[in-house]
Write a protein that holds these residues in place. Structure first.
Motif, PDB file in Angstrom:
ATOM      1  N   ALA A 155       1.042  -1.253   0.055  1.00 55.39           N
ATOM      2  CA  ALA A 155      -0.042   0.149   0.073  1.00 55.39           C
ATOM      3  C   ALA A 155       0.951   1.282  -0.017  1.00 55.39           C
ATOM      4  N   VAL A 156       1.982   1.338   0.876  1.00 57.30           N
ATOM      5  CA  VAL A 156       2.779   2.421   0.873  1.00 57.30           C
ATOM      6  C   VAL A 156       3.438   2.516  -0.542  1.00 57.30           C
ATOM      7  N   ALA A 157       4.137   1.511  -1.075  1.00 59.53           N
ATOM      8  CA  ALA A 157       4.626   1.432  -2.359  1.00 59.53           C
ATOM      9  C   ALA A 157       3.783   2.006  -3.622  1.00 59.53           C
ATOM     10  N   VAL A 158       2.644   1.450  -3.840  1.00 55.34           N
ATOM     11  CA  VAL A 158       1.758   2.037  -4.438  1.00 55.34           C
ATOM     12  C   VAL A 158       1.260   3.562  -4.546  1.00 55.34           C
ATOM     13  N   GLY A 159       1.261   3.854  -3.024  1.00 54.81           N
ATOM     14  CA  GLY A 159       0.607   5.006  -2.697  1.00 54.81           C
ATOM     15  C   GLY A 159       1.588   6.323  -3.206  1.00 54.81           C
TER      16      GLY A 159
ATOM     17  N   LEU B 228     -12.165   1.200 -11.026  1.00 55.50           N
ATOM     18  CA  LEU B 228     -11.755   0.476 -11.912  1.00 55.50           C
ATOM     19  C   LEU B 228     -10.881  -1.058 -11.277  1.00 55.50           C
ATOM     20  N   THR B 229      -9.925  -0.545 -10.330  1.00 52.69           N
ATOM     21  CA  THR B 229      -9.320  -1.466  -9.567  1.00 52.69           C
ATOM     22  C   THR B 229     -10.101  -2.539  -8.923  1.00 52.69           C
TER      23      THR B 229
ATOM     24  N   GLN C 103      -4.271  -2.425   4.489  1.00 50.73           N
ATOM     25  CA  GLN C 103      -4.348  -4.015   4.135  1.00 50.73           C
ATOM     26  C   GLN C 103      -5.317  -3.938   2.674  1.00 50.73           C
ATOM     27  N   PHE C 104      -6.261  -3.179   2.549  1.00 55.18           N
ATOM     28  CA  PHE C 104      -7.256  -3.283   1.413  1.00 55.18           C
ATOM     29  C   PHE C 104      -6.425  -2.584   0.259  1.00 55.18           C
ATOM     30  N   ILE C 105      -5.640  -1.596   0.289  1.00 56.87           N
ATOM     31  CA  ILE C 105      -4.935  -0.991  -0.738  1.00 56.87           C
ATOM     32  C   ILE C 105      -3.864  -2.024  -1.105  1.00 56.87           C
ATOM     33  N   GLY C 106      -3.130  -2.683  -0.248  1.00 53.00           N
ATOM     34  CA  GLY C 106      -2.315  -3.547  -0.355  1.00 53.00           C
ATOM     35  C   GLY C 106      -2.762  -4.830  -1.223  1.00 53.00           C
ATOM     36  N   LYS C 107      -3.884  -5.362  -1.026  1.00 52.48           N
ATOM     37  CA  LYS C 107      -4.455  -6.467  -1.522  1.00 52.48           C
ATOM     38  C   LYS C 107      -4.654  -6.142  -2.995  1.00 52.48           C
ATOM     39  N   ILE C 108      -5.003  -4.779  -3.330  1.00 54.79           N
ATOM     40  CA  ILE C 108      -5.363  -4.470  -4.709  1.00 54.79           C
ATOM     41  C   ILE C 108      -4.437  -3.738  -5.197  1.00 54.79           C
TER      42      ILE C 108
ATOM     43  N   THR D 293     -11.848  -4.626 -11.342  1.00 52.96           N
ATOM     44  CA  THR D 293     -11.021  -5.674 -11.932  1.00 52.96           C
ATOM     45  C   THR D 293     -10.535  -6.841 -10.975  1.00 52.96           C
ATOM     46  N   PHE D 294     -10.429  -6.573  -9.655  1.00 54.65           N
ATOM     47  CA  PHE D 294     -10.123  -7.392  -8.755  1.00 54.65           C
ATOM     48  C   PHE D 294     -11.217  -8.574  -8.561  1.00 54.65           C
ATOM     49  N   TYR D 295     -12.451  -8.083  -8.253  1.00 52.89           N
ATOM     50  CA  TYR D 295     -13.593  -8.764  -7.978  1.00 52.89           C
ATOM     51  C   TYR D 295     -14.364  -9.686  -9.226  1.00 52.89           C
ATOM     52  N   LEU D 296     -14.006  -8.820 -10.469  1.00 55.18           N
ATOM     53  CA  LEU D 296     -14.559  -9.629 -11.435  1.00 55.18           C
ATOM     54  C   LEU D 296     -13.766 -10.334 -12.625  1.00 55.18           C
TER      55      LEU D 296
END
Length: 711
Positions: free
Chosen positions: A28-32, A365-366, A321-326, A369-372
């Protein structure tokens, strides 16, 4: 960026048995921070280090997974490994690739479709980092907008690592089994073999990391583009993560809890510090990458030990945790939205608030994409349990992306007017007669020369001849002679690509007058005696200083009759007062040239339209006047330009101003199509076809008396 699995799951919603909430938070930190840097968030220019955080994470997780498999089975299933990668990574990547291709076709200039299609194809094949490195070193692409698929370079680096690393581990496991003594297999023998295998893996990783880090530290400054995109200077970051995976058991057994907690906080602090301390001028990766890599390594290593009060207290919160997951999908979606979104919304002056809105769209969109796409495919048992099916699916997705790329690359340019206009044939008055009426051209003529899709290639012949010296080459090319080889008089064309663009006209005049023409041209290297920062090399342009001094020394041997010097006015001058340093530097160079040449001509710079002209015309084929430049805005630093003209005149140089050849002074406009000729091949480089037709104007401004020796 990506979420390599850490272990097998037992169901669609089950967490892996080796779950690491601290690593999920690191994602999450990295993508942020990557997104913050890309949207221009204040004080976070160093957010590009988020990619390095991902590299260390990937090295750790993939190696952990492979080591568990080796420990359990004694080998590595290559097919199984690649099948898991295909199921995990390719569906989302293919979705974003295809969506980006469609969006590019709908909203970006058609002149860019071929390049974007090539980017998509190389991204699908995981070699886009190599393509970007090659394109980045091509000076003709210096003004091109970034590709909406450029961010796939880091995924390509990881995939290249994934191709090699399992094979290395398999080879080590095979050699260990081959040379182990035969006998009854016991727990002691298993441990002994494991120790030997661990030692071999550790030795290989240390060697690979050492060589790669040496390359990064020693090659980045001299070759920043290849060093930024290449796996050779990034492999050590992945290897550091892999080394932590190898040492995880010992860390778990011997690291004190208090030390692990302190290390995790210190590591997180290093990552955050690197975001604020580094920026676009940092030589990177180089040694500067040690900061985020060391920080990530500390957090991951600390997480291998049991502790209660470490950085997981922050990294483990639910939003992180949620941001990290996606994070993988968010990384994939954010950059195409940044590159294409403003055009879709009709924004010209894009602010951070606009980018924040686009990032909200990327977030939605993320999630979709994650759930579909991602989650349903990666938990589908027929794919997970049968590697051949997963590999077939992956091959199909890659083939689909390649097919879409080929389809888009073959799309025709938008229809232009069927009407052909009168061709300019080189008559002295033709350009002058048509200049005044060219600002009101309605349609792009069918016989436009060069065509819109061929504009970028309409460059002077000196490029193919190797006479446009590359940025990282300080050597003078002394073989760039043109004109009449038997001529007794010599004219020299000296400068950067804005000098080189005048080559077609000057070559005609030299041949007609029986003069020799020597070209001394180097990419982005100004003639002025100044220190420059080069945006591509991302450092001081020392090669330019060396090159132009050597050019002047060489001209002392040649003793030319005339030197024509010019360069782009928009240089990044390193000085307390850049404008004054620019003027003083030009005067100094003029004085130096007068010591070695008969006459010195200074060609003032041409207008900069401010946007890619072929791309604009492709978007507005029925109203070319939309692309016409405004003279007031097209001249770079007009007040400094006027002072410079006066200063070099006082120093004894003849001044040639091309503005009247290119712009309607009365209307205050700079046409981009004159007759059947395309004036610019990008935003500020004149097309070779157009310059060739300016030979009479150049001859009048820089008269070359006929050389009696050539008669």
């Amino acid at each position: 960026m990506r979420n390599p699995e850490t272990a097998e799951t037992t169901g669609p919603s089950a967490r892996p048995s080796h779950w690491r909430p601290d690593i999920e938070g690191l994602r999450a930190v990295a993508v942020g921070v990557v997104i913050a840097a890309h949207i221009g968030f204040p004080y976070m220019a160093g957010g590009f280090v988020g990619v390095d955080v991902f590299f260390v994470i990937s090295g750790f997780l993939i190696t952990s997974l492979l080591l568990r498999e080796i420990d359990k089975t004694g080998t590595v299933s290559i097919a199984g490994f690649y099948a898991r990668r295909a199921v995990r990574l390719l569906p989302a990547a293919a979705t974003v690739l295809l969506a980006t291709l469609v969006a590019s076709w709908l909203w970006l200039p058609r002149t860019r479709l071929g390049e974007i299609a090539a980017d998509a194809a190389t991204a699908a094949l995981n070699v886009i980092n190599i393509r970007l490195a090659q394109e980045g070193t091509d000076y003709l692409n210096a003004n091109a907008d970034p590709s909406p698929l450029q961010h796939f370079w880091s995924l390509a680096v990881e995939e290249q690592f994934y191709i090699v690393w399992p094979l290395v581990l398999l080879a080590i496991a095979f050699v260990g089994a081959k040379f182990s003594k035969p006998g009854k297999y016991t727990a002691a023998r298993h441990r002994h073999r494991g120790v030997g295998r661990t030692a071999a893996i550790t030795a290989f990783l240390i060697m690979a990391a050492g060589v790669s880090f040496w390359m990064s530290a020693n090659w980045t400054a001299g070759d920043p583009i290849w060093s930024y995109f290449g796996i050779h200077t990034r492999a050590w970051e992945l290897a550091i993560g892999a080394l932590i995976a190898v040492a995880a058991g010992r860390i778990r057994a011997f690291a004190p809890a208090w030390a692990a907690a302190v290390a995790s906080w210190a590591g997180l602090a290093l990552i955050v510090a690197s975001v604020f301390l580094l920026d676009e001028r940092t030589v990177f990766p180089g040694t500067a990458a040690m900061l985020p890599v060391a920080g990530t390594a500390l957090v991951i290593a600390a997480g291998c030990a049991q502790h209660r009060f470490g950085a997981t207290l922050l990294l483990g919160i639910k939003p992180a945790q949620f941001i990290g997951k996606i994070s993988y999908g968010l990384y994939l979606w954010h950059w195409p939205l940044i590159m294409i979104g403003p055009t879709v919304l009709g924004l010209e002056d894009v602010r951070v608030r606009h980018y924040l809105f686009l990032m909200a769209v990327a977030f939605l969109l993320t999630i979709a994409t994650f759930y579909l796409v991602e989650n349903p495919i990666r938990t589908r048992k027929p794919l997970v349990q049968v590697p051949s099916r997963a590999l077939a699916m992956g091959g199909g997705l890659i083939a689909t992306a390649l097919a879409a790329s080929l389809f888009m690359a073959g799309q025709p340019m938008p229809e232009q007017s069927n009407e052909e206009v009168a061709e300019i044939t080189g008559n002295d008055s033709t350009v002058w007669e048509m200049l005044g009426e060219s600002s009101d051209v309605d349609t792009v003529p069918a016989n436009l020369t060069p065509s819109l899709d061929g504009a970028v290639e309409d460059e002077p012949a000196l490029y193919d001849d190797g006479c446009q010296v590359d940025r990282d080459d300080p050597k003078v090319n002394k073989d760039c002679w043109y004109g009449d080889p038997e001529g007794e008089k010599t004219i020299v064309l000296f400068g950067d690509s804005h000098a080189g663009q005048w080559f077609p006209a000057l070559r005609q005049n030299a041949e007609a007058s029986g003069w020799r023409l020597l070209v001394m041209s180097k990419s982005n290297c100004s003639v002025a005696d100044v220190r420059e920062h080069d945006p591509k090399l991302d450092r001081e342009y020392t090669e330019c200083e060396t090159w132009k001094q050597d050019v002047i020394d060489y001209l002392g041997e040649v003793e030319p009759d005339v030197v024509l010097a010019t360069s782009y006015d928009g240089k990044d001058v390193i000085a307390d007062d850049p404008d004054q340093a620019w003027i003083d530097g030009w005067v100094e160079t003029v004085n130096d040239l007068q010591d070695v040449a008969g006459e010195v001509y200074y060609m003032a710079d041409n207008p900069d339209i401010g946007e890619d002209v072929p791309g604009c015309l492709a978007e507005h084929p029925e109203d070319a006047s939309v692309c016409v430049g405004d003279l007031e805005n097209a001249v770079i630093e007009p007040e400094r330009r006027e002072e410079l003209v006066n200063a070099v005149t006082d120093a004894g140089a003849h001044v040639v101003d091309p503005i009247p050849w290119l712009c309607d002074i009365d209307q205050g406009t700079c046409p981009v199509v004159i007759g059947n000729l395309l004036v610019y091949r990008d935003a500020n480089h004149l097309s070779a076809s157009f310059v060739a037709e300016l030979a009479p104007q150049v001859a009048a401004a820089i008269p070359l008396a006929a050389d009696p020796g050539s008669q």
